[in-house]
Design a protein around this motif. Structure first.
Motif, short mmCIF file in Angstrom:
data_model
loop_
_atom_site.label_atom_id
_atom_site.label_comp_id
_atom_site.label_asym_id
_atom_site.label_seq_id
_atom_site.Cartn_x
_atom_site.Cartn_y
_atom_site.Cartn_z
N LEU A 297 0.85 -1.18 0.00
CA LEU A 297 0.00 0.00 0.00
C LEU A 297 0.89 1.23 0.00
N THR A 298 0.81 2.02 -1.06
CA THR A 298 1.56 3.26 -1.17
C THR A 298 0.64 4.35 -1.68
N LYS A 299 1.05 5.59 -1.50
CA LYS A 299 0.30 6.72 -2.05
C LYS A 299 0.45 6.70 -3.56
N LEU B 294 0.99 8.33 -7.10
CA LEU B 294 1.61 9.52 -7.66
C LEU B 294 0.84 10.03 -8.87
N SER B 295 0.09 9.15 -9.52
CA SER B 295 -0.63 9.55 -10.73
C SER B 295 -2.11 9.84 -10.49
N ASP B 296 -2.72 9.17 -9.53
CA ASP B 296 -4.15 9.32 -9.27
C ASP B 296 -4.33 9.99 -7.92
N ARG B 297 -4.08 11.29 -7.87
CA ARG B 297 -4.17 11.99 -6.60
C ARG B 297 -4.98 13.27 -6.75
N LYS B 298 -5.75 13.55 -5.74
CA LYS B 298 -6.49 14.80 -5.66
C LYS B 298 -5.87 15.69 -4.59
N LEU B 299 -5.52 15.10 -3.45
CA LEU B 299 -4.91 15.85 -2.37
C LEU B 299 -3.52 15.27 -2.06
N PHE B 300 -3.49 14.12 -1.41
CA PHE B 300 -2.22 13.49 -1.07
C PHE B 300 -2.02 12.14 -1.75
N CYS C 136 -6.49 8.05 -1.30
CA CYS C 136 -7.60 7.27 -1.89
C CYS C 136 -7.16 6.59 -3.18
N GLY C 137 -6.34 7.26 -3.98
CA GLY C 137 -5.82 6.64 -5.20
C GLY C 137 -4.94 5.44 -4.90
N GLY C 138 -4.13 5.55 -3.86
CA GLY C 138 -3.27 4.43 -3.47
C GLY C 138 -4.07 3.25 -2.95
N ILE C 139 -5.10 3.54 -2.16
CA ILE C 139 -5.97 2.47 -1.64
C ILE C 139 -6.69 1.80 -2.80
N ASN D 252 -1.81 9.97 5.80
CA ASN D 252 -0.82 10.71 5.01
C ASN D 252 0.58 10.51 5.56
N PHE D 253 0.72 10.44 6.88
CA PHE D 253 2.04 10.24 7.47
C PHE D 253 2.46 8.78 7.52
N ILE D 254 1.50 7.85 7.56
CA ILE D 254 1.81 6.42 7.69
C ILE D 254 2.12 5.77 6.35
N ILE D 255 1.33 6.05 5.32
CA ILE D 255 1.47 5.39 4.03
C ILE D 255 2.64 6.02 3.28
N PRO D 256 3.60 5.20 2.83
CA PRO D 256 4.78 5.75 2.14
C PRO D 256 4.45 6.16 0.69
N GLU D 257 5.31 7.01 0.14
CA GLU D 257 5.20 7.40 -1.26
C GLU D 257 5.52 6.20 -2.15
N ALA D 258 4.98 6.19 -3.35
CA ALA D 258 5.23 5.09 -4.28
C ALA D 258 6.64 5.13 -4.82
#
Length: 62
Positions: free
Chosen positions: A5-7, A9-15, A18-21, A56-62
């Motif tokens: 599970l990562t944030k 980078l392509s499907d984001r509205k705020l952070f 939701c796109g990562g999930i 936002n703080f727990i899930i790492p960047e992709a």
């Protein structure tokens, strides 16, 4: 290969939470966003905002 599970980078509205999930669950991100908004209104919005900021703080960047 294991999925992580990562944030998004392509499907984001705020952070990109939701796109990562949505990518992790292999569903449409609009579906995740609608569910999140509905649950936010059911829980008086403030807990949902806090949860989103914590994720936002727990899930790492992709």
């Amino acid at each position: 290969m294991k999925k992580r599970l990562t944030k998004s980078l392509s499907d984001r509205k705020l952070f990109g939470i939701c796109g990562g999930i949505a990518q992790y669950l292999d569903v449409d991100s609009t579906f995740i966003r609608v569910i999140y908004v509905v649950l936010s209104f059911c829980t008086a919005i403030i807990p949902s905002i806090i949860l989103y900021l914590v994720l936002n703080f727990i899930i790492p960047e992709a």
